[in-house]
Design a protein around this motif. Structure first.
Motif, PDB file in Angstrom:
ATOM      1  N   LYS A   1       0.829  -1.219   0.000  1.00 24.90           N
ATOM      2  CA  LYS A   1       0.000   0.000   0.000  1.00 24.90           C
ATOM      3  C   LYS A   1       0.862   1.268   0.000  1.00 24.90           C
ATOM      4  O   LYS A   1       0.624   2.213   0.758  1.00 24.90           O
ATOM      5  CB  LYS A   1      -0.953  -0.011   1.196  1.00 24.90           C
ATOM      6  CG  LYS A   1      -1.975  -1.145   1.157  1.00 24.90           C
ATOM      7  CD  LYS A   1      -2.918  -1.078   2.353  1.00 24.90           C
ATOM      8  CE  LYS A   1      -4.057  -2.077   2.218  1.00 24.90           C
ATOM      9  NZ  LYS A   1      -3.607  -3.481   2.055  1.00 24.90           N
ATOM     10  N   VAL A   2       1.866   1.263  -0.879  1.00 22.62           N
ATOM     11  CA  VAL A   2       2.713   2.437  -1.063  1.00 22.62           C
ATOM     12  C   VAL A   2       2.087   3.279  -2.159  1.00 22.62           C
ATOM     13  O   VAL A   2       2.134   2.921  -3.343  1.00 22.62           O
ATOM     14  CB  VAL A   2       4.156   2.033  -1.441  1.00 22.62           C
ATOM     15  CG1 VAL A   2       5.021   3.274  -1.614  1.00 22.62           C
ATOM     16  CG2 VAL A   2       4.746   1.103  -0.395  1.00 22.62           C
ATOM     17  N   TYR A   3       1.451   4.386  -1.777  1.00 23.27           N
ATOM     18  CA  TYR A   3       0.759   5.243  -2.739  1.00 23.27           C
ATOM     19  C   TYR A   3       1.235   6.689  -2.605  1.00 23.27           C
ATOM     20  O   TYR A   3       1.511   7.147  -1.481  1.00 23.27           O
ATOM     21  CB  TYR A   3      -0.755   5.157  -2.529  1.00 23.27           C
ATOM     22  CG  TYR A   3      -1.317   3.800  -2.862  1.00 23.27           C
ATOM     23  CD1 TYR A   3      -1.407   3.372  -4.187  1.00 23.27           C
ATOM     24  CD2 TYR A   3      -1.748   2.939  -1.858  1.00 23.27           C
ATOM     25  CE1 TYR A   3      -1.921   2.119  -4.502  1.00 23.27           C
ATOM     26  CE2 TYR A   3      -2.273   1.679  -2.160  1.00 23.27           C
ATOM     27  CZ  TYR A   3      -2.354   1.269  -3.479  1.00 23.27           C
ATOM     28  OH  TYR A   3      -2.854   0.039  -3.797  1.00 23.27           O
ATOM     29  N   PRO A   4       1.325   7.407  -3.725  1.00 25.17           N
ATOM     30  CA  PRO A   4       1.104   6.911  -5.086  1.00 25.17           C
ATOM     31  C   PRO A   4       2.148   5.868  -5.465  1.00 25.17           C
ATOM     32  O   PRO A   4       3.277   5.914  -4.982  1.00 25.17           O
ATOM     33  CB  PRO A   4       1.218   8.163  -5.954  1.00 25.17           C
ATOM     34  CG  PRO A   4       2.098   9.076  -5.164  1.00 25.17           C
ATOM     35  CD  PRO A   4       1.774   8.828  -3.721  1.00 25.17           C
ATOM     36  N   LEU A   5       1.735   4.936  -6.316  1.00 29.36           N
ATOM     37  CA  LEU A   5       2.644   3.852  -6.694  1.00 29.36           C
ATOM     38  C   LEU A   5       3.918   4.423  -7.315  1.00 29.36           C
ATOM     39  O   LEU A   5       3.849   5.169  -8.305  1.00 29.36           O
ATOM     40  CB  LEU A   5       1.966   2.920  -7.697  1.00 29.36           C
ATOM     41  CG  LEU A   5       0.938   1.930  -7.139  1.00 29.36           C
ATOM     42  CD1 LEU A   5       0.283   1.149  -8.271  1.00 29.36           C
ATOM     43  CD2 LEU A   5       1.589   0.963  -6.151  1.00 29.36           C
ATOM     44  N   PRO A   6       5.084   4.081  -6.777  1.00 30.04           N
ATOM     45  CA  PRO A   6       6.338   4.574  -7.367  1.00 30.04           C
ATOM     46  C   PRO A   6       6.556   4.092  -8.794  1.00 30.04           C
ATOM     47  O   PRO A   6       7.185   4.758  -9.602  1.00 30.04           O
ATOM     48  CB  PRO A   6       7.410   4.016  -6.421  1.00 30.04           C
ATOM     49  CG  PRO A   6       6.684   3.756  -5.135  1.00 30.04           C
ATOM     50  CD  PRO A   6       5.309   3.328  -5.543  1.00 30.04           C
ATOM     51  N   VAL A   7       6.024   2.914  -9.103  1.00 28.23           N
ATOM     52  CA  VAL A   7       6.101   2.368 -10.458  1.00 28.23           C
ATOM     53  C   VAL A   7       4.883   1.475 -10.653  1.00 28.23           C
ATOM     54  O   VAL A   7       4.418   0.832  -9.709  1.00 28.23           O
ATOM     55  CB  VAL A   7       7.408   1.565 -10.671  1.00 28.23           C
ATOM     56  CG1 VAL A   7       7.466   0.360  -9.763  1.00 28.23           C
ATOM     57  CG2 VAL A   7       7.571   1.133 -12.127  1.00 28.23           C
ATOM     58  N   ASP A   8       4.360   1.460 -11.853  1.00 33.14           N
ATOM     59  CA  ASP A   8       3.190   0.634 -12.154  1.00 33.14           C
ATOM     60  C   ASP A   8       3.354   0.096 -13.564  1.00 33.14           C
ATOM     61  O   ASP A   8       3.331   0.848 -14.537  1.00 33.14           O
ATOM     62  CB  ASP A   8       1.911   1.465 -12.051  1.00 33.14           C
ATOM     63  CG  ASP A   8       0.652   0.613 -12.208  1.00 33.14           C
ATOM     64  OD1 ASP A   8       0.778  -0.572 -12.560  1.00 33.14           O
ATOM     65  OD2 ASP A   8      -0.447   1.150 -11.989  1.00 33.14           O
ATOM     66  N   VAL A   9       3.570  -1.206 -13.662  1.00 32.74           N
ATOM     67  CA  VAL A   9       3.854  -1.813 -14.957  1.00 32.74           C
ATOM     68  C   VAL A   9       2.696  -1.651 -15.934  1.00 32.74           C
ATOM     69  O   VAL A   9       2.867  -1.795 -17.150  1.00 32.74           O
ATOM     70  CB  VAL A   9       4.222  -3.302 -14.777  1.00 32.74           C
ATOM     71  CG1 VAL A   9       2.990  -4.137 -14.463  1.00 32.74           C
ATOM     72  CG2 VAL A   9       4.949  -3.842 -15.995  1.00 32.74           C
ATOM     73  N   SER A  10       1.495  -1.363 -15.413  1.00 30.82           N
ATOM     74  CA  SER A  10       0.348  -1.168 -16.301  1.00 30.82           C
ATOM     75  C   SER A  10       0.346   0.215 -16.952  1.00 30.82           C
ATOM     76  O   SER A  10      -0.399   0.453 -17.906  1.00 30.82           O
ATOM     77  CB  SER A  10      -0.963  -1.374 -15.532  1.00 30.82           C
ATOM     78  OG  SER A  10      -1.136  -0.373 -14.548  1.00 30.82           O
ATOM     79  N   ARG A  11       1.169   1.151 -16.425  1.00 33.09           N
ATOM     80  CA  ARG A  11       1.274   2.481 -17.034  1.00 33.09           C
ATOM     81  C   ARG A  11       2.251   2.449 -18.192  1.00 33.09           C
ATOM     82  O   ARG A  11       3.359   1.897 -18.080  1.00 33.09           O
ATOM     83  CB  ARG A  11       1.734   3.512 -16.001  1.00 33.09           C
ATOM     84  CG  ARG A  11       0.748   3.748 -14.869  1.00 33.09           C
ATOM     85  CD  ARG A  11       1.109   4.988 -14.063  1.00 33.09           C
ATOM     86  NE  ARG A  11       2.430   4.915 -13.449  1.00 33.09           N
ATOM     87  CZ  ARG A  11       2.642   5.009 -12.140  1.00 33.09           C
ATOM     88  NH1 ARG A  11       1.621   5.145 -11.305  1.00 33.09           N
ATOM     89  NH2 ARG A  11       3.869   4.966 -11.664  1.00 33.09           N
ATOM     90  N   ARG A  12       1.849   3.042 -19.312  1.00 37.90           N
ATOM     91  CA  ARG A  12       2.694   3.007 -20.507  1.00 37.90           C
ATOM     92  C   ARG A  12       4.059   3.625 -20.244  1.00 37.90           C
ATOM     93  O   ARG A  12       5.083   3.112 -20.693  1.00 37.90           O
ATOM     94  CB  ARG A  12       2.002   3.734 -21.652  1.00 37.90           C
ATOM     95  CG  ARG A  12       2.870   3.858 -22.898  1.00 37.90           C
ATOM     96  CD  ARG A  12       2.156   4.550 -24.028  1.00 37.90           C
ATOM     97  NE  ARG A  12       1.041   3.749 -24.519  1.00 37.90           N
ATOM     98  CZ  ARG A  12       0.262   4.132 -25.540  1.00 37.90           C
ATOM     99  NH1 ARG A  12       0.485   5.289 -26.157  1.00 37.90           N
ATOM    100  NH2 ARG A  12      -0.726   3.365 -25.943  1.00 37.90           N
ATOM    101  N   GLU A  13       4.093   4.719 -19.478  1.00 41.27           N
ATOM    102  CA  GLU A  13       5.361   5.401 -19.248  1.00 41.27           C
ATOM    103  C   GLU A  13       6.317   4.602 -18.375  1.00 41.27           C
ATOM    104  O   GLU A  13       7.523   4.870 -18.348  1.00 41.27           O
ATOM    105  CB  GLU A  13       5.122   6.776 -18.619  1.00 41.27           C
ATOM    106  CG  GLU A  13       4.412   6.748 -17.276  1.00 41.27           C
ATOM    107  CD  GLU A  13       2.904   6.856 -17.408  1.00 41.27           C
ATOM    108  OE1 GLU A  13       2.261   7.307 -16.453  1.00 41.27           O
ATOM    109  OE2 GLU A  13       2.384   6.481 -18.489  1.00 41.27           O
ATOM    110  N   ASP A  14       5.788   3.607 -17.652  1.00 41.33           N
ATOM    111  CA  ASP A  14       6.652   2.781 -16.806  1.00 41.33           C
ATOM    112  C   ASP A  14       7.106   1.505 -17.492  1.00 41.33           C
ATOM    113  O   ASP A  14       7.838   0.700 -16.907  1.00 41.33           O
ATOM    114  CB  ASP A  14       5.921   2.418 -15.500  1.00 41.33           C
ATOM    115  CG  ASP A  14       5.819   3.605 -14.558  1.00 41.33           C
ATOM    116  OD1 ASP A  14       6.569   4.581 -14.778  1.00 41.33           O
ATOM    117  OD2 ASP A  14       5.002   3.564 -13.624  1.00 41.33           O
ATOM    118  N   ARG A  15       6.661   1.287 -18.726  1.00 36.39           N
ATOM    119  CA  ARG A  15       7.088   0.119 -19.491  1.00 36.39           C
ATOM    120  C   ARG A  15       8.118   0.530 -20.538  1.00 36.39           C
ATOM    121  O   ARG A  15       8.090   1.668 -21.031  1.00 36.39           O
ATOM    122  CB  ARG A  15       5.907  -0.562 -20.184  1.00 36.39           C
ATOM    123  CG  ARG A  15       4.882  -1.161 -19.251  1.00 36.39           C
ATOM    124  CD  ARG A  15       3.978  -2.129 -20.013  1.00 36.39           C
ATOM    125  NE  ARG A  15       3.390  -1.507 -21.190  1.00 36.39           N
ATOM    126  CZ  ARG A  15       2.234  -0.862 -21.196  1.00 36.39           C
ATOM    127  NH1 ARG A  15       1.546  -0.729 -20.073  1.00 36.39           N
ATOM    128  NH2 ARG A  15       1.761  -0.326 -22.310  1.00 36.39           N
TER     129      ARG A  15
END
Length: 509
Positions: free
Chosen positions: A139-153
């Protein structure tokens, strides 16, 4: 310690002899580990101060992590440890990591020139998936990284590392790497390999069937195909869902010749290894032995056994993972012997990952024979393309890739040249039975034909194989003048990544 460490819970038979006084103040460490619900293969994160991190221990025991495959657990733990080291260097705990921390980490991991071990897009995406799972659970929010976000892939991610060798190049690799042949095609003086038949038969089985390393490497003796098709040179068998990636039981096909080589191994090298192990009492000292009493037939075959204490048990064959299969034994003429097909020289089950070492040694021998001394001094990653092309390089999964390519070309050749089908006939045939792509997809066990095209055969998917094969000269009787070897040679010249013997020998000194 100045860095994080990961230790993994060993399998029950691999704890070894523990100190009489206990470990870290714990008298019975295996029991203590079991009581806190850690499973074999689970990672334990040790902080730089030498203490186990309780927060990450809870993460490992959570349902989000517990449901991962053992290999995924190992990979995720390795990825997370690297991130923990980076955050520790900043004095930041993972619970307080920010988006900026992960942006900086990604830049260092993928782009920083001062990092000599930068990773590509595919590796980064896997790491991002591991971090996302950890941060969501914590529950670290906002998520530091999210593989579902285009910019994080990563945009430069590739679906798979495709590696192909043509059939005759596999022959060269096997002769030189596994049989100890010289460039002249004869056994080198002093060559001796006590596992030559095992190694060559395993490679031929994978090349013939397209099985993955774990699938082919965890077969039991009674799972070897015995049912021959009504016509042709292939046998069919069933691969248990528990040892497959998709966890689905499926039919696989292997040529009569490949199965014959495996049977020769069973009757020679394997039988000798079992005899030596029985004479040395190796099986009597095993911590776990499940003696198979029966194997039922039908749609859902079941294995029944009795253990050393006389306790009766059983399980569906399709639900037995490769680690459980190592404990299965059959009653032989001279006592119990492993049901596991592939054995070490000591007569014990050869774990699937150990085949990587067999392939690695064969690759090195090919380099020793086909490269000169100066060329061998340069690390393979930094060799020029013309030097790498002088020596075949193979992996267990390359056998699966090569089988897929071979079957695609063969099926196209059958459809167009031998069957003489018109365009209308081809369309009707594809509607009833599927086109060559669909058939290869079925042989590989993929759920979607697009996976087959994208992951395995992408470099040739843009080629008009129909046109390539149609360009083959034919006689007046319609017989092909250009053989499959010629087709492969032409594809190797026109397509990057296909290793063929002609180019290897032309480039060799």
């Amino acid at each position: 310690m100045s860095t994080w460490h990961v230790v993994r819970v060993p399998d029950p038979e691999r704890w070894g002899t523990l100190p009489v006084g206990g470990v870290l103040g714990v008298q019975d460490l295996p029991t203590a580990v079991s009581q806190i619900r850690l499973m074999p293969g689970d990672p334990v994160f040790v902080r730089p101060d030498g203490m186990v991190d309780s927060g990450l221990l809870d993460f490992v025991r959570s349902k989000e992590f517990r449901n991962l495959e053992r290999e995924s657990k190992r990979n995720y733990a390795t990825d997370i440890r690297i991130l923990l080291d980076f955050l520790s260097s900043r004095g930041v705990s993972w619970q307080r990591a920010t988006e900026q921390d992960l942006v900086d980490f990604r830049d260092w991991r993928c782009r920083a020139q001062e990092n000599p071990q930068r990773v590509g897009g595919t590796k980064w995406n896997r790491e991002a998936a591991a971090f996302t799972k950890l941060f969501k659970w914590g529950k670290v929010y906002p998520l530091p990284v999210d593989v579902s976000r285009r910019e994080d892939r990563a945009a430069d991610s590739v679906s798979a590392r495709v590696s192909w060798l043509t059939p005759r190049t596999w022959g060269l690799w096997s002769d030189v790497g596994l049989r100890g042949h010289t460039r002249a095609g004869v056994a080198a003086p002093g060559w001796e390999s006590r596992t030559e038949i095992r190694n060559t038969s395993f490679v031929q089985l994978l090349l013939s069937s397209g099985l993955r390393r774990q699938e082919g490497g965890s077969l039991l003796t009674f799972e070897l195909p015995t049912q021959q098709l009504r016509h042709g040179r292939y046998l069919h068998g069933r691969i248990a869902g528990a040892v497959t990636r998709a966890k689905n039981t499926r039919t696989f096909y292997a040529s009569v010749d490949a199965v014959g080589q495996v049977e020769a191994y069973v009757q020679s090298e394997r039988a000798w290894a079992v005899q030596r192990a029985q004479a040395a009492g190796c099986y009597d000292r095993l911590a776990t032995m499940l003696l198979v009493t029966s194997v039922t037939r039908g749609i859902k075959p079941k294995v029944e056994w009795v253990d050393a204490n006389g306790v009766v048990g059983g399980q569906e064959l399709s639900l037995l993972g490769w680690r459980e299969r190592r404990w299965l034994f059959l009653e032989g003429p001279d006592g119990p012997e492993p049901a596991w097909l592939w054995l070490t020289e000591q007569g014990l089950p050869m774990e699937p990952e150990r085949w990587n070492g067999v392939f690695r040694n064969a690759n090195l021998r090919c380099e020793d024979v086909l490269l000169n001394e100066e060329e061998r001094k340069v690390d393979r990653r930094f060799r020029l393309a013309n030097v790498r092309g002088k020596s075949p390089y193979a992996t267990p999964h390359a056998a699966r890739h090569s089988m897929a390519l071979y079957m695609l070309i063969l099926l196209n050749e059958l459809f167009e040249s031998r069957y003489g089908l018109t365009k209308g006939d081809l369309r009707d045939f594809a509607m009833l039975f599927g086109d060559p792509w669909w058939l290869v997809k079925t042989l590989l066990g993929h759920s979607d034909v697009e996976t087959t095209k994208r992951h395995y055969l992408a470099p040739v998917s843009h080629l008009q194989l129909e046109s390539i094969l149609a360009a083959a000269e034919t006689t007046a009787d319609g017989q092909d003048v250009e053989s499959l070897d010629d087709v492969f040679a032409r594809l190797a010249r026109e397509t990057q990544g296909i290793q063929d013997i002609d180019s290897l020998l032309e480039a060799a000194p």
